[in-house]
Design a protein around this motif. Structure first.
Motif, PDB file in Angstrom:
ATOM      1  N   THR A 137      10.282  28.932 -54.442  1.00 19.89           N
ATOM      2  CA  THR A 137      10.595  27.520 -54.626  1.00 19.89           C
ATOM      3  C   THR A 137       9.435  26.649 -54.172  1.00 19.89           C
ATOM      4  N   ASP A 138       9.678  25.353 -54.045  1.00 19.33           N
ATOM      5  CA  ASP A 138       8.592  24.407 -53.748  1.00 19.33           C
ATOM      6  C   ASP A 138       8.660  23.876 -52.320  1.00 19.33           C
ATOM      7  N   ARG A 143      15.026  24.778 -44.171  1.00 16.34           N
ATOM      8  CA  ARG A 143      14.715  24.012 -42.953  1.00 16.34           C
ATOM      9  C   ARG A 143      15.977  23.689 -42.168  1.00 16.34           C
ATOM     10  N   THR A 148      20.885  20.786 -48.640  1.00 21.75           N
ATOM     11  CA  THR A 148      21.481  19.942 -49.688  1.00 21.75           C
ATOM     12  C   THR A 148      20.774  20.203 -51.023  1.00 21.75           C
ATOM     13  N   LYS A 194      20.961  28.102 -53.945  1.00 26.62           N
ATOM     14  CA  LYS A 194      20.187  29.274 -53.480  1.00 26.62           C
ATOM     15  C   LYS A 194      20.912  29.976 -52.342  1.00 26.62           C
TER      16      LYS A 194
END
Ligand code: ATP
Ligand code: MG
Length: 264
Positions: A181-182, A187, A212, A218
């Motif tokens: 992913t980016d 986190r 969120t 995922k």
């Protein structure tokens, strides 16, 4: 090295054009790994919807897929995006075949929430077409389009790429499921990347709404896949060679860490 089945979800923002993902996939294939790729591409589909002046409505921040949008999303994801990926893999010397969740009965879905339109929730996965391709050393590249019954009519349904990757990994009893992913990982509330999460902690993260948007499917897909897959990784696909590093288990010793989600 034993042959591993690795399911990789590549996100729209890391579709491989600006990073080493596609080179890494071909190298891993040459090393004898069985790779299955599920790709996103919602942004490319949005661009085409805008180009074609097809208006988009949202419910609670989620895009509604109406009949017109579904046609464009299907054409863009299982056409343009999928074929560009297949060609790019072949140009690098890899062996790839593109298909969607409609092909070979792969992903049978039901309409999730009529308010969101033609979006499917996966009911059954038939991994037979993937196994056939893997047996012949092809890398199946799956576009997140499925099919299902809506009011008695069997039709195309859009499906979330993360959910598709998770269900496919579970159905194949894959060795690993990796989300590229980016962001640098999942986190916590203070913004720090969590290196290791178990299922209970992952559920808590969803409940507390620290995770969120695009991270939610995922984590949900990871939790489901962990019934049969031993480890799931969510890593930054923009980092050079993130994929081979995490497969080799080097992530803890490098900066590529990301987040590993484990059952216990
Ligand atoms: N707790 C969290 N930790 C990390 N990222 C989070 C968190 N909560 C929400 N996010 C968001 O999730 C995004 C990743 O999901 P996103 O759907 O945008 O990408 P993708 O799934 O890789 O690509 P695509 O949806 O195009 O296939 C991050 O860019 C970030 O904004
Ligand atoms: Mg996403």
């Amino acid at each position: 090295m034993p042959k591993k089945i690795i399911v990789v979800k590549i996100g729209g923002s890391t579709l491989g054009k600006h990073d080493t993902t596609l080179v890494d996939l071909v190298e891993l294939q040459k090393q004898g790994n069985s790779l299955v790729v599920v790709h996103g591409g919602a942004q490319v589909a949005s661009d085409w919807l805008a180009r074609l002046s097809i208006p988009t409505s949202f419910v609670d921040g989620l895009r509604v897929t109406d009949a017109e949008s579904l046609k464009v999303v299907t054409a863009v994801l299982s056409g343009l995006v999928n074929k560009e990926l297949v060609v790019a893999i072949q140009a690098l010397g890899g062996r790839a075949v593109g298909l969607s969740g409609c092909d070979g009965n792969l992903l049978w879905t039901i309409m999730k929430n009529p308010e969101l339109g033609y979006v499917g929730e996966i009911v059954t996965v038939d991994p037979a077409p993937l196994k056939l391709l893997l047996k012949e050393s092809y890398m199946p590249m799956v576009a997140p389009i499925s099919f299902g019954s809506v009011e008695g009519r069997v039709m195309l349904l859009n499906v979330n790429g993360d959910a598709a990757a998770g269900e496919i990994a579970a159905a194949l009893t894959a060795d690993k499921l990796i989300f590229l992913t980016d962001v640098d990982g999942v986190r916590d509330a203070s913004g720090r990347v969590i290196s290791r999460l178990n299922i209970t902690e992952a559920r808590a993260l969803l409940r507390s709404e620290v995770a969120t948007g695009g991270m939610v499917p995922k984590i949900e897909a990871s939790i489901k896949a962990l019934a049969t897959v031993s480890t799931v990784h969510i890593i930054d696909g923009r980092m050079s060679h993130a994929l081979p590093s995490v497969i080799a288990g080097e992530s803890e010793r490098s900066q590529l860490g990301g987040t590993s989600i484990v059952p216990g």
